[in-house]
Write an enzyme that holds these catalytic residues in place. Structure first.
Site, PDB file in Angstrom:
ATOM      1  CG  ASP A   1      -0.226   0.031   2.521  1.00  0.00           C
ATOM      2  OD1 ASP A   1       1.012   0.195   2.524  1.00  0.00           O
ATOM      3  OD2 ASP A   1      -0.882  -0.088   3.557  1.00  0.00           O
TER       4      ASP A   1
ATOM      5  CG  ASP B   1      -5.436  -5.762   2.061  1.00  0.00           C
ATOM      6  OD1 ASP B   1      -5.106  -5.540   3.248  1.00  0.00           O
ATOM      7  OD2 ASP B   1      -5.962  -4.902   1.343  1.00  0.00           O
TER       8      ASP B   1
ATOM      9  CB  CYS C   1     -10.120 -27.581   6.778  1.00  0.00           C
ATOM     10  SG  CYS C   1      -8.717 -26.472   6.500  1.00  0.00           S
TER      11      CYS C   1
ATOM     12  CB  CYS D   1      -5.076 -26.168   6.801  1.00  0.00           C
ATOM     13  SG  CYS D   1      -5.641 -26.175   8.519  1.00  0.00           S
TER      14      CYS D   1
ATOM     15  CB  CYS E   1      -7.933 -29.119   9.748  1.00  0.00           C
ATOM     16  SG  CYS E   1      -8.725 -27.565  10.220  1.00  0.00           S
TER      17      CYS E   1
ATOM     18  CG  HIS F   1      -8.450 -23.326  10.205  1.00  0.00           C
ATOM     19  ND1 HIS F   1      -8.894 -24.349   9.382  1.00  0.00           N
ATOM     20  CD2 HIS F   1      -9.526 -22.521  10.423  1.00  0.00           C
ATOM     21  CE1 HIS F   1     -10.189 -24.174   9.144  1.00  0.00           C
ATOM     22  NE2 HIS F   1     -10.592 -23.072   9.761  1.00  0.00           N
TER      23      HIS F   1
HETATM   24 ZN   LIG Z   1      -7.899 -26.070   8.628  1.00  0.00          ZN
END
Ligand SMILES: [Zn+2]
Length: 400
Positions: A104, A276, A314, A316, A319, A345
């Site tokens: 920015d 963002d 999920c 990730c 998880c 996550h």
């Molecule tokens: Zn996750």
């Protein structure tokens, strides 16, 4: 002076391809080409304010598949300084992240300082939030700073006004447009794209004038500033609907500082390509995590012996590996790993949301995607209302 407008289309490594527009909603799927790689859009950019996405390292971001991250010019200018970052090889080398970076202009932070800044047509003088020292940003200096940082996408200096004051917005817009032209003249780095920023608060007349003026200057992309700064969601949506047909179709549209999961879905439906927001990472550090049904506060006692992951489907690392019970324990014990695992996550959730939106647009079913998401996702506002209602019922039952 009309004839002195600094319109210039230079050859850069930057480009935007509009791949598909959803037939029903007008939501857009595209690709940004940058000097550090391609970015599929819609895209959500994790925020790395001080050249780090808090608690994560670049390997985590790569594993998450983050297409682009954001760095803050105001913060990096004050500490460690753009000269130092440049001497260290630029922001990518300095922070060890070799994917695309957006910076920015620092305008938003400076105008958030309120009592600590003074604006005139030449620029804005402000005092550092770190040590109170006095500094000045001009359109030329923020372009220079971002060229030193070496981001792939840079922003012009703009004046972010209170969204609901028409007179102030008109005056701020005059300066923002002067500054946009000066930024364009000052910018010389061919491997960096400089975006214009549309301002004008919640006022359709000012927003229309701003988008038309900036479009006439021929920027490679357009940011929408001054939204999600206290106005209502309805006003934000209305302004995006005003801008959608005016902004050049063949250029990317970046809604600065937005937003929550529901904001992403609602604003993609209104033609936004780039987002963002610090919300996902900030909430994660406070123990709040996203699920398709809404936010969970992992501090809650009901997760004390919960063997389930945050979100069953999920993929990730958090998880795949840890239970809600373990994550809650880390938060209660104030272990730093809690911030990292929750951040992984929440970013996975936001990145998957953008990916899912893109796929739905490509298949002309974004309207159904949006409706299904919003039907399942209880927003924080709704959660707060429900908590109040439950508390009211509990107190009434206690009285009876
Ligand atoms: Zn996750």
């Amino acid at each position: 002076m009309q004839q002195e407008r600094p319109t210039k289309e230079r050859s850069t490594s930057f480009g935007y391809e509009l791949v598909h527009t959803d037939r029903e909603t007008g939501a857009r799927a595209g690709i940004l080409h940058t000097a550090h790689g391609d970015v599929p859009t819609p895209v959500y950019c994790p925020v790395g304010t001080q050249a780090t996405v808090k608690s994560l390292d670049p390997r985590d971001l790569a594993e998450l598949g983050a297409p682009m991250i954001l760095g803050n010019t105001y913060h990096l200018y004050l500490r460690p300084g753009a000269d130092l970052v440049e001497r260290m090889g630029g922001l990518h080398v300095f922070m060890g992240w070799h994917g695309p970076i957006l910076t920015d202009s620092g305008g938003y932070q400076v105008f958030s300082l309120r009592d600590l800044r003074q604006v005139d047509d030449e620029g804005v003088t402000f005092r550092s939030h770190i040590d109170g020292s006095t500094h000045r940003f001009t359109p030329e200096s923020v372009v220079r700073i971002q060229e030193q940082l070496g981001s792939d996408i840079a922003m012009v200096l703009d004046e972010c006004a209170e969204p609901e004051d028409h007179a102030y917005n008109a005056e701020a817009l005059r300066r923002t447009h002067l500054w946009a032209e000066r930024c364009l003249r000052a910018h010389g780095r061919a491997d960096q794209a400089l975006f214009g920023i549309v301002q004008g608060g919640i006022f359709a007349d000012l927003r229309t004038a701003s988008a038309a003026h900036l479009a006439s200057l021929g920027f490679p992309g357009y940011a929408i500033g001054g939204l999600s700064v206290g106005e209502s969601k309805a006003d934000m949506h209305r302004i995006l609907e005003v801008l959608a047909p005016i902004l050049p179709t063949e250029k990317p549209r970046y809604l600065m500082g937005v937003g929550s999961p529901e904001d992403i879905v609602q604003c993609v439906a209104r033609g936004v390509d780039m987002f963002d927001c610090v919300l996902a990472t900030r909430l994660a550090r406070n123990g709040a995590v996203f699920t398709p049904e809404g936010r969970l506060n992992l501090r809650n006692a009901r997760f004390r012996e919960d063997p389930n992951p945050i979100q069953a489907d999920c993929g990730c690392y958090t998880c795949r590996t840890f239970s809600r019970a373990y994550l809650r324990h880390l938060i209660i014990a104030k272990e730093i790993l809690a911030a990292r695992l929750n951040t992984i996550h929440n970013l996975a959730f936001m990145l998957n949301l953008a990916k899912g939106a893109r796929q739905a647009i490509l298949e002309d079913r974004f309207g159904a995607f949006r409706d299904a998401f919003l039907a399942a996702y209880e927003t924080a506002d709704a959660q707060a209302r429900r908590a109040n209602r439950d508390a009211f019922r509990a107190s009434r039952n206690a009285d009876s």
